[in-house]
Scaffold this active site. Structure first.
Site, PDB file in Angstrom:
ATOM      1  N   TRP A 128       2.658  14.768   4.859  1.00  0.00           N
ATOM      2  CA  TRP A 128       1.756  13.749   3.597  1.00  0.00           C
ATOM      3  C   TRP A 128       2.497  12.569   4.110  1.00  0.00           C
ATOM      4  O   TRP A 128       3.057  12.402   4.160  1.00  0.00           O
ATOM      5  CB  TRP A 128       2.570  14.496   2.427  1.00  0.00           C
ATOM      6  CG  TRP A 128       2.375  14.108   1.681  1.00  0.00           C
ATOM      7  CD1 TRP A 128       2.513  12.347   0.973  1.00  0.00           C
ATOM      8  CD2 TRP A 128       0.673  13.889   0.908  1.00  0.00           C
ATOM      9  NE1 TRP A 128       1.670  12.421  -0.595  1.00  0.00           N
ATOM     10  CE2 TRP A 128       0.477  13.172  -0.314  1.00  0.00           C
ATOM     11  CE3 TRP A 128      -0.263  14.644   0.806  1.00  0.00           C
ATOM     12  CZ2 TRP A 128      -0.480  13.011  -1.098  1.00  0.00           C
ATOM     13  CZ3 TRP A 128      -1.829  14.574   0.413  1.00  0.00           C
ATOM     14  CH2 TRP A 128      -2.112  14.155  -0.844  1.00  0.00           C
TER      15      TRP A 128
ATOM     16  N   ASP B  82      -0.031   6.508  -0.540  1.00  0.00           N
ATOM     17  CA  ASP B  82      -0.307   5.212  -1.119  1.00  0.00           C
ATOM     18  C   ASP B  82       0.245   4.057   0.017  1.00  0.00           C
ATOM     19  O   ASP B  82       2.188   4.653   0.771  1.00  0.00           O
ATOM     20  CB  ASP B  82       0.335   4.217  -1.594  1.00  0.00           C
ATOM     21  CG  ASP B  82       0.530   5.230  -3.112  1.00  0.00           C
ATOM     22  OD1 ASP B  82      -0.426   5.690  -3.214  1.00  0.00           O
ATOM     23  OD2 ASP B  82       1.225   4.817  -4.317  1.00  0.00           O
TER      24      ASP B  82
ATOM     25  N   GLN C 143       4.338   5.890   1.605  1.00  0.00           N
ATOM     26  CA  GLN C 143       3.852   7.336   0.928  1.00  0.00           C
ATOM     27  C   GLN C 143       4.635   8.409   1.717  1.00  0.00           C
ATOM     28  O   GLN C 143       3.258   8.547   2.157  1.00  0.00           O
ATOM     29  CB  GLN C 143       3.717   7.373  -0.335  1.00  0.00           C
ATOM     30  CG  GLN C 143       4.022   6.492  -1.607  1.00  0.00           C
ATOM     31  CD  GLN C 143       5.153   6.493  -2.148  1.00  0.00           C
ATOM     32  OE1 GLN C 143       5.576   7.154  -3.358  1.00  0.00           O
ATOM     33  NE2 GLN C 143       6.464   5.891  -1.794  1.00  0.00           N
TER      34      GLN C 143
ATOM     35  N   PHE D 237       9.601   5.713  -4.203  1.00  0.00           N
ATOM     36  CA  PHE D 237       7.977   5.711  -4.758  1.00  0.00           C
ATOM     37  C   PHE D 237       7.557   4.314  -4.322  1.00  0.00           C
ATOM     38  O   PHE D 237       8.153   3.478  -3.905  1.00  0.00           O
ATOM     39  CB  PHE D 237       7.377   5.782  -6.301  1.00  0.00           C
ATOM     40  CG  PHE D 237       7.296   6.821  -6.778  1.00  0.00           C
ATOM     41  CD1 PHE D 237       7.840   8.039  -6.211  1.00  0.00           C
ATOM     42  CD2 PHE D 237       6.931   7.374  -8.001  1.00  0.00           C
ATOM     43  CE1 PHE D 237       7.874   9.083  -6.320  1.00  0.00           C
ATOM     44  CE2 PHE D 237       6.141   8.714  -8.730  1.00  0.00           C
ATOM     45  CZ  PHE D 237       6.871   9.810  -7.836  1.00  0.00           C
ATOM     46  N   SER D 238       6.353   4.227  -4.476  1.00  0.00           N
ATOM     47  CA  SER D 238       5.767   2.249  -3.746  1.00  0.00           C
ATOM     48  C   SER D 238       6.722   1.368  -4.394  1.00  0.00           C
ATOM     49  O   SER D 238       6.871   1.061  -5.910  1.00  0.00           O
ATOM     50  CB  SER D 238       3.986   2.697  -4.089  1.00  0.00           C
ATOM     51  OG  SER D 238       3.176   3.676  -3.575  1.00  0.00           O
TER      52      SER D 238
ATOM     53  N   ARG E 210       5.759   1.499 -12.450  1.00  0.00           N
ATOM     54  CA  ARG E 210       6.429   1.476 -10.843  1.00  0.00           C
ATOM     55  C   ARG E 210       5.549   0.582 -10.381  1.00  0.00           C
ATOM     56  O   ARG E 210       4.642  -0.438 -10.756  1.00  0.00           O
ATOM     57  CB  ARG E 210       5.823   2.577 -10.912  1.00  0.00           C
ATOM     58  CG  ARG E 210       4.293   3.234 -10.872  1.00  0.00           C
ATOM     59  CD  ARG E 210       4.390   5.317 -10.197  1.00  0.00           C
ATOM     60  NE  ARG E 210       3.362   5.291 -11.263  1.00  0.00           N
ATOM     61  CZ  ARG E 210       3.169   6.233 -11.618  1.00  0.00           C
ATOM     62  NH1 ARG E 210       4.005   6.266 -12.672  1.00  0.00           N
ATOM     63  NH2 ARG E 210       1.718   6.569 -12.071  1.00  0.00           N
TER      64      ARG E 210
ATOM     65  N   GLU F 217      -2.583   1.079 -12.006  1.00  0.00           N
ATOM     66  CA  GLU F 217      -1.058   1.936 -10.702  1.00  0.00           C
ATOM     67  C   GLU F 217      -0.489   0.776  -9.520  1.00  0.00           C
ATOM     68  O   GLU F 217      -1.942  -0.452  -8.932  1.00  0.00           O
ATOM     69  CB  GLU F 217      -0.683   3.661  -9.489  1.00  0.00           C
ATOM     70  CG  GLU F 217      -0.876   4.311 -10.627  1.00  0.00           C
ATOM     71  CD  GLU F 217      -0.590   5.737 -10.200  1.00  0.00           C
ATOM     72  OE1 GLU F 217       0.051   5.876 -10.337  1.00  0.00           O
ATOM     73  OE2 GLU F 217      -1.990   5.787  -9.129  1.00  0.00           O
TER      74      GLU F 217
ATOM     75  N   TRP G 189      -6.757  11.543  -5.786  1.00  0.00           N
ATOM     76  CA  TRP G 189      -5.829  12.197  -6.268  1.00  0.00           C
ATOM     77  C   TRP G 189      -6.511  13.151  -6.893  1.00  0.00           C
ATOM     78  O   TRP G 189      -6.244  14.601  -6.613  1.00  0.00           O
ATOM     79  CB  TRP G 189      -5.390  11.624  -6.927  1.00  0.00           C
ATOM     80  CG  TRP G 189      -3.961  10.702  -6.629  1.00  0.00           C
ATOM     81  CD1 TRP G 189      -3.941  10.001  -6.915  1.00  0.00           C
ATOM     82  CD2 TRP G 189      -3.104  11.052  -6.132  1.00  0.00           C
ATOM     83  NE1 TRP G 189      -3.196   9.133  -6.395  1.00  0.00           N
ATOM     84  CE2 TRP G 189      -1.484   9.874  -5.637  1.00  0.00           C
ATOM     85  CE3 TRP G 189      -2.802  12.183  -5.456  1.00  0.00           C
ATOM     86  CZ2 TRP G 189      -0.956  10.003  -4.969  1.00  0.00           C
ATOM     87  CZ3 TRP G 189      -1.193  12.635  -4.899  1.00  0.00           C
ATOM     88  CH2 TRP G 189      -0.222  11.863  -4.764  1.00  0.00           C
TER      89      TRP G 189
HETATM   90  C1  FRU Z   1      -0.397   6.137  -6.580  1.00  0.00           C
HETATM   91  C2  FRU Z   1       1.397   6.656  -6.933  1.00  0.00           C
HETATM   92  C3  FRU Z   1       1.728   5.574  -7.167  1.00  0.00           C
HETATM   93  C4  FRU Z   1       3.397   6.093  -7.252  1.00  0.00           C
HETATM   94  C5  FRU Z   1       3.315   6.542  -5.732  1.00  0.00           C
HETATM   95  C6  FRU Z   1       3.860   8.165  -6.129  1.00  0.00           C
HETATM   96  O1  FRU Z   1      -1.061   6.794  -5.551  1.00  0.00           O
HETATM   97  O2  FRU Z   1       0.897   7.344  -8.055  1.00  0.00           O
HETATM   98  O3  FRU Z   1       1.912   5.177  -8.434  1.00  0.00           O
HETATM   99  O4  FRU Z   1       4.702   4.878  -6.721  1.00  0.00           O
HETATM  100  O5  FRU Z   1       2.135   7.155  -5.359  1.00  0.00           O
HETATM  101  O6  FRU Z   1       3.618   8.670  -4.589  1.00  0.00           O
END
Ligand code: FRU
Length: 502
Positions: free
Chosen positions: A48, A51, A67, A107-108, A178, A230, A312
């Site tokens: 998978w 971001d 990610q 995470f990102s 984040r 985000e 999403w």
């Molecule tokens: C955006 C997000 C970010 C987060 C990441 C987690 O698509 O939700 O805010 O850091 O994906 O995978």
């Protein structure tokens, strides 16, 4: 005895045939899984992706971290995958850069080159600033599960060391805290972190990347708020000799066509606060499949962005299995002005434009319908230049009647992408919905570029003032194309040409 031998031989033959069948089935399944893999877009070899993260340019290499859940083709424990490219077309997937640890999954975030060794990790260190997401803490519902941390690499991103003092920016009690994007602010000689904090952006400053001071907040009362904010980015851009600051903010959900989308603001930033007078909501890309995009660092004045080509709403369900998700093509962002308002235009980098060669040349119109035959490649670019303003459709199709329609409606002054009959669409009820985009340009002629790559189309209209990105999953390859006007297609000078990837 002979009978027994015959029986043995028969069983052996049967088992060989069985193995062959199983192999054929496996091969067929693999071919099927691979049939949507694009040619000139980045996809992870397996697992998978969401971001893009930590994009940074160094010594001729564009680094793209992302990610990544390497073990399963659905979102899960996040790692930072890593790929590099010299030309923004061919990507070389490297070993995983950052693994989850005792502080959480990864995470990102962003990456930068610390030229003056402000953090003390080494002159020219590549430093990643990312969100540690702690799932146990999330289950405890303290709201303290997201914190900002550092890692550094002294060998151009090949191996990484996490900083012992992590996290460097602990959570003050904000559930969504984040996606740090860090840049050097020359005027105040400090690093500025742009952080997504629930329903707004918070700016922090630091001299050494390790201790951070809150400067200000932006956005509680402006912009789109259909979902959580985000993956922000703060970018100084030049416009006719002046500098304006562009703030990108991805929101999920809340897009003009549902689900995930990126909005932006154009204003001023003085090292402490971002301000804008223009409160109109602006979308970087109106299509359903361009999310969480931010720009490369260490590229001086070139604002090169890449997004995650999904949404999403259905990202975990799209019909690929070995791998899931691709990046968009990289885009060059620039400022344009219409009336008193600034807009960000997205265009395709020269490297990519030059990667195509003429395939079907120039059609000057004069008829209501133009057909480009039956055997187009699966990856191509179509240029339609200076069409006198009228409604028209570009129809991609295949031998079983599936169609993807990209069009313009003059009465509504809108571009649209209709993928309702484009193949596999039933995996999610949101997927077949038509996406619309406002035309911003006031030009009397229409010009657009389409970048098609097996299972995606990216539309750049009117010099990139309106952009739309959309996935589609045809059962058979879409190798036919027709352009149909509601009246005769008339071009001011040029017409329609198709280019194939070299
Ligand atoms: C955006 C997000 C970010 C987060 C990441 C987690 O698509 O939700 O805010 O850091 O994906 O995978």
């Amino acid at each position: 005895m002979i009978r027994l031998m015959k029986y043995g031989a028969m069983m052996l033959l049967l088992s060989i045939a069985g193995t062959c069948l199983a192999q054929i089935e496996q091969q067929q399944q693999e071919d099927c899984e691979e049939k949507y893999r694009p040619i000139y877009h980045f996809t992870p070899n397996q697992g998978w992706m969401n971001d893009p993260n930590g994009m940074v340019y160094l010594n001729g290499n564009y680094h793209l971290f992302f990610q990544h859940n390497p073990d399963k083709p659905v979102w899960g424990p996040m790692h930072w995958g890593h790929a590099t490219s010299k030309d923004l077309i061919h990507w070389d997937e490297k070993k995983i850069a950052l693994y989850p640890d005792s502080l959480g999954t990864i995470f990102s975030g962003s990456a930068l080159i610390d030229k003056h060794n402000t953090a003390g990790f080494g002159k020219g260190a590549m430093v990643a600033i990312f969100t540690h997401h702690n799932h146990q803490e999330e289950d405890r519902k303290t709201g303290l599960h997201q914190n900002q941390s550092l890692a550094y690499s002294l060998d151009e991103g090949t191996t990484w060391t996490k900083y012992k003092g992590n996290p460097v920016l602990p959570n003050p009690g904000i559930w969504d805290f984040r996606d740090p994007k860090v840049m050097w602010h020359e005027l105040s000689h400090r690093w500025i972190m742009t952080l997504a904090t629930k329903d707004c952006i918070t700016f922090y400053s630091s001299k050494d990347l390790k201790s951070w001071k809150k400067e200000s907040e932006f956005g509680k009362q402006v912009g789109a708020h259909g979902g959580v904010w985000e993956c922000p980015d703060l970018i100084p851009m030049r416009y006719k000799g002046t500098t304006k600051w562009v703030l990108l903010v991805s929101i999920n959900p809340g897009g003009p066509n549902g689900g995930s989308v990126t909005q932006y603001f154009v204003g001023d930033f003085d090292g402490h606060q971002f301000r804008t007078d223009d409160t109109k909501i602006k979308w970087l890309d109106w299509g359903p499949d361009n999310y969480a995009g931010v720009t490369w660092s260490n590229l001086e004045d070139r604002h090169l962005m890449i997004g995650w080509m999904s949404n999403w709403q259905y990202a975990n369900e799209v019909p690929t299995t070995r791998w899931r998700s691709s990046s968009t093509i990289p885009r060059v962002l620039s400022l344009d002005k219409i009336g008193q308002s600034f807009y960000v235009a997205s265009t395709v980098p020269k490297e990519l434009e030059n990667a195509f060669r003429p395939f079907k040349k120039y059609h000057s119109g004069g008829t209501k319908e133009v057909s480009f035959g039956q055997h187009l490649p699966q990856a191509y670019r179509l240029d339609l230049t200076d069409l006198k303003q009228q409604s028209f459709k570009v129809i991609l199709s295949n031998d079983i009647g599936e169609e993807l329609v990209i069009g313009y409606r003059q009465d509504k002054n809108e571009y649209y992408i209709d993928r309702a009959k484009s193949g596999e669409v039933s995996f999610n009820a949101e997927f077949p919905k038509t996406a619309f985009a406002q035309r911003l340009s006031a030009n009397s002629t229409l010009s657009l570029q389409l970048y098609v790559d097996v299972s995606s189309v990216e539309l750049f209209a009117d010099g990139g003032l309106t952009a739309m990105t959309s996935l589609f999953f045809p059962k058979n390859p879409m190798t036919r194309i027709r352009i149909v006007g509601d009246k005769k297609l008339e071009f001011k000078e040029l017409g329609i040409s198709i280019f194939e990837i070299k």
